[in-house]
Scaffold this active site. Structure first.
Site, mmCIF file in Angstrom:
data_model
loop_
_atom_site.group_PDB
_atom_site.id
_atom_site.type_symbol
_atom_site.label_atom_id
_atom_site.label_comp_id
_atom_site.label_asym_id
_atom_site.label_seq_id
_atom_site.Cartn_x
_atom_site.Cartn_y
_atom_site.Cartn_z
ATOM 1 N N GLU A 259 52.209 49.113 35.526
ATOM 2 C CA GLU A 259 50.527 49.130 36.180
ATOM 3 C C GLU A 259 51.221 48.051 37.567
ATOM 4 O O GLU A 259 50.806 46.751 37.550
ATOM 5 C CB GLU A 259 49.935 48.343 35.408
ATOM 6 C CG GLU A 259 49.663 49.271 34.083
ATOM 7 C CD GLU A 259 49.249 50.810 34.254
ATOM 8 O OE1 GLU A 259 48.221 50.433 34.888
ATOM 9 O OE2 GLU A 259 49.915 51.830 33.230
ATOM 10 N N CYS A 293 43.299 44.798 41.057
ATOM 11 C CA CYS A 293 44.700 45.993 41.489
ATOM 12 C C CYS A 293 43.490 47.000 42.099
ATOM 13 O O CYS A 293 44.166 47.283 43.081
ATOM 14 C CB CYS A 293 45.635 46.308 40.486
ATOM 15 S SG CYS A 293 44.578 46.566 38.973
HETATM 16 P P1 NAD Z 1 54.007 39.579 39.403
HETATM 17 O O1 NAD Z 1 54.294 40.462 39.715
HETATM 18 O O2 NAD Z 1 54.080 37.314 40.187
HETATM 19 O O3 NAD Z 1 54.421 38.571 37.815
HETATM 20 C C1 NAD Z 1 53.430 38.965 36.624
HETATM 21 C C2 NAD Z 1 54.425 38.448 35.487
HETATM 22 O O4 NAD Z 1 55.902 38.825 35.328
HETATM 23 C C3 NAD Z 1 54.567 36.848 35.033
HETATM 24 O O5 NAD Z 1 54.303 36.989 34.249
HETATM 25 C C4 NAD Z 1 56.438 36.791 35.985
HETATM 26 O O6 NAD Z 1 56.465 35.668 34.770
HETATM 27 C C5 NAD Z 1 56.088 38.002 35.568
HETATM 28 N N1 NAD Z 1 58.012 37.578 36.415
HETATM 29 C C6 NAD Z 1 58.020 37.549 37.474
HETATM 30 N N2 NAD Z 1 59.407 37.837 37.858
HETATM 31 C C7 NAD Z 1 60.006 38.357 36.784
HETATM 32 C C8 NAD Z 1 61.259 38.805 36.161
HETATM 33 N N3 NAD Z 1 62.485 38.889 37.006
HETATM 34 N N4 NAD Z 1 61.673 40.208 35.170
HETATM 35 C C9 NAD Z 1 60.629 40.172 34.290
HETATM 36 N N5 NAD Z 1 59.112 40.008 34.729
HETATM 37 C C10 NAD Z 1 59.063 39.056 35.675
HETATM 38 O O7 NAD Z 1 52.104 38.891 39.740
HETATM 39 P P2 NAD Z 1 51.276 37.775 39.058
HETATM 40 O O8 NAD Z 1 50.851 37.997 40.937
HETATM 41 O O9 NAD Z 1 50.697 37.830 38.510
HETATM 42 O O10 NAD Z 1 49.673 39.612 39.441
HETATM 43 C C11 NAD Z 1 48.708 40.369 40.527
HETATM 44 C C12 NAD Z 1 49.860 41.531 40.306
HETATM 45 O O11 NAD Z 1 49.538 42.395 39.407
HETATM 46 C C13 NAD Z 1 49.221 42.389 41.973
HETATM 47 O O12 NAD Z 1 49.810 43.114 42.723
HETATM 48 C C14 NAD Z 1 48.256 43.185 41.556
HETATM 49 O O13 NAD Z 1 47.375 44.309 41.843
HETATM 50 C C15 NAD Z 1 49.168 44.020 40.102
HETATM 51 N N6 NAD Z 1 47.846 44.296 38.778
HETATM 52 C C16 NAD Z 1 48.032 45.306 38.340
HETATM 53 C C17 NAD Z 1 46.926 45.772 37.318
HETATM 54 C C18 NAD Z 1 47.066 47.184 37.694
HETATM 55 O O14 NAD Z 1 46.686 47.672 36.629
HETATM 56 N N7 NAD Z 1 47.824 48.133 37.905
HETATM 57 C C19 NAD Z 1 46.491 45.038 36.992
HETATM 58 C C20 NAD Z 1 46.063 43.789 37.329
HETATM 59 C C21 NAD Z 1 46.975 43.310 38.320
#
Ligand code: NAD
Length: 488
Positions: A259, A293
């Site tokens: 997502e 999002c």
């Molecule tokens: P992010 O991708 O920076 O981090 C999300 C998670 O991934 C964190 O827990 C982080 O520690 C982890 N992570 C980072 N690198 C990783 C790796 N290499 N392997 C595994 N896990 C790793 O995202 P964010 O800044 O926390 O969230 C914002 C983003 O989320 C925005 O782009 C937003 O649109 C999206 N979002 C999407 C939805 C949806 O339902 N489509 C809902 C909420 C947020």
């Protein structure tokens, strides 16, 4: 409570432990320190776990899974309902924790807590509705049974924007269908997840069914995605991380449910109710300080009504109240999540101006003494080639482009890397239907703000993700099929 999250009787600042195999781990780890984004005050220390802690949690989830799967689904639902009852009992405390840690206004934090409890109950209701199929065979005397079974051990990797709800969005369908789970919260907002674990610890959920491991994406997240004992990685977060996760998961051909980000278009046609459109678009832009999002990220306004719409939206953006949501309980939005988020939004607005955009409301970092606050911002005169119309902003900044009719709006909307949500404002049913038929997005909202329902299906096209969440189809993401051919 003062500025620190003080839960213990003597008022000391909490530090939290991983929740593995039904208990809080004694193992020491480094710490991820959490700060209030509205004030930059220190809140708590949470685990910065090693790969060994991940291995321990996955092993516990693996041991617990066969017994959990053998329970009738209705019994698993009973455990879920114990968790939702605990959440309701701690509602106001949880909402304050979410607000301090993540920065959303208290009213929205309460909605998040309530929605989380309701979501768990909703998924529990599916217990008696997980059905297979009986398919006619080509052979005489043979029956073909298609059954739905759990995948096994699942992992949930969470973002920070709706951190509490996203625990439930992953845990509830996973557990109801007989999987066990290891959750990794975002390092920006882990406190609410450790509080969730405290509530789970007060239920009699069998050990190992739910495990929580705090830490960084580079260590905990990456190790989970490469783990051979995990059958599904359910991830919500950014597109670049989603790509890294899919690459890592490919080593073991682990299933992924992604997502990711969005760049939701809001189309306003000539016959729209302009006040309704302006109200819904502004609400969809400033909710959670634009960090959602499915937020309205770009507006396409028909040239015949563009001036009136802009005037209406400008008035509403100017009237948007912002600040520290723990100090003032009557705000529309709080801060951005961190300094990097603030710098990113600020730089995008500067580049939009350099590329010809006209900032008519806001456009600056808000000087409130401390915290990561940005002014509600409206940019007009935008064009399709500008970064602000193409990249996810994730802040309270609304760019508007003037268009000439529905066909242009649909073409511009679809010309995007993202395909999560979209919206259209019109009084004409055939225009709305044409948009629904031609928009290539997972969701379209007609004459209302962007906010999905738990019984719908939240799924992105293109780089907005793979698979989806919520409703019957979201539940099915956590199950595999097994077909039996029975000849008698
Ligand atoms: P992010 O991708 O920076 O981090 C999300 C998670 O991934 C964190 O827990 C982080 O520690 C982890 N992570 C980072 N690198 C990783 C790796 N290499 N392997 C595994 N896990 C790793 O995202 P964010 O800044 O926390 O969230 C914002 C983003 O989320 C925005 O782009 C937003 O649109 C999206 N979002 C999407 C939805 C949806 O339902 N489509 C809902 C909420 C947020």
């Amino acid at each position: 409570m003062n500025q620190h999250i003080q839960n213990s009787a003597d008022g000391r600042v909490e530090s939290y432990r991983n929740f593995i195999d039904g208990r809080f781990s004694e193992a020491q780890s480094g710490s991820v320190e959490v700060f209030n984004p509205a004030t930059q005050e220190f809140l708590a220390a949470t685990p910065n776990s090693s790969e060994a802690a991940v291995d321990e949690a996955v092993a516990a989830a693996k041991r617990a899974q066969p017994g959990w799967e053998r329970l009738p689904a209705i019994q698993r639902a009973g455990y879920l309902r114990q968790i939702s009852a605990k959440i309701r009992g701690a509602r106001d405390r949880l909402a304050e924790i979410i607000t301090r840690e993540q920065g959303k206004v208290l009213g929205l934090a309460r909605v998040e807590v309530d929605f989380t409890a309701d979501y768990i109950d909703y998924m529990a209701e599916w217990a008696r509705r997980i059905e297979g199929e009986i398919i006619p065979s080509d052979r005489p005397g043979e029956s073909i049974f298609l059954m739905r079974k759990p995948i096994g051990v699942t992992a949930g990797i969470l973002p920070w924007n709706f951190p509490f709800f996203l625990i439930a969005r992953k845990l509830a369908p996973a557990l109801l269908t007989g999987n066990t789970i290891v959750i990794k919260p975002s390092e920006e907002t882990p406190i609410n997840a450790f509080e969730f674990a405290r509530l789970v610890a007060e239920t009699n959920l069998p050990a190992g069914v739910f495990n929580l491991v705090g830490g960084t994406g580079a260590t905990v997240g990456a190790h989970l995605t490469q783990h051979a004992d995990i059958g599904l990685i359910s991830f919500t977060g950014s597109v670049p991380t989603g790509i890294r996760i899919m690459q890592a998961a490919a080593q073991n051909l682990t299933r992924v449910n992604l997502e990711l980000g969005g760049k939701a278009p809001a189309i306003v046609l000539a016959d729209a109710d302009l006040d309704l459109a302006a109200t819904a678009i502004v609400a969809s832009r400033v909710i959670n300080t634009g960090q959602v999002c499915n937020c309205a990220e770009r507006v396409y306004a028909d040239k015949s009504i563009a001036d009136s719409l802009i005037e209406n939206i400008a008035a509403k953006m100017k009237a948007t109240r912002y600040g520290d949501p723990m100090k003032d309980h009557d705000l529309d939005m709080g801060p951005l999540i961190n300094a990097a988020g603030l710098a990113k939004v600020s730089a995008m607005v500067s580049r939009a101006q350099e590329q010809g955009g006209d900032v008519i409301v806001g456009g600056k970092v808000a000087d409130l003494g401390a915290g990561h606050h940005y002014e509600p911002t409206l940019i007009i005169g935008c064009r399709a080639d500008m970064e602000i119309m193409r990249k996810e902003i994730f802040g309270p900044v609304l760019p508007i482009q003037t268009i000439d009719g529905l066909d242009e709006a649909i073409a511009l909307s679809n010309d995007s890397d993202y395909g999560l949500t979209s919206s259209i404002y019109t009084r004409d049913l055939s225009s709305a239907m044409r948009a629904i038929q031609q928009l290539k997005f997972g969701e379209t909202y007609v004459n209302r703000e962007n906010f999905e329902a738990m019984q719908g299906f939240h799924a992105g096209r293109r780089k907005s993700g793979i698979g989806g969440a919520d409703g019957k189809h979201g539940l099915h993401e956590y199950m595999e099929t097994h077909v039996a051919y029975i000849k008698v």
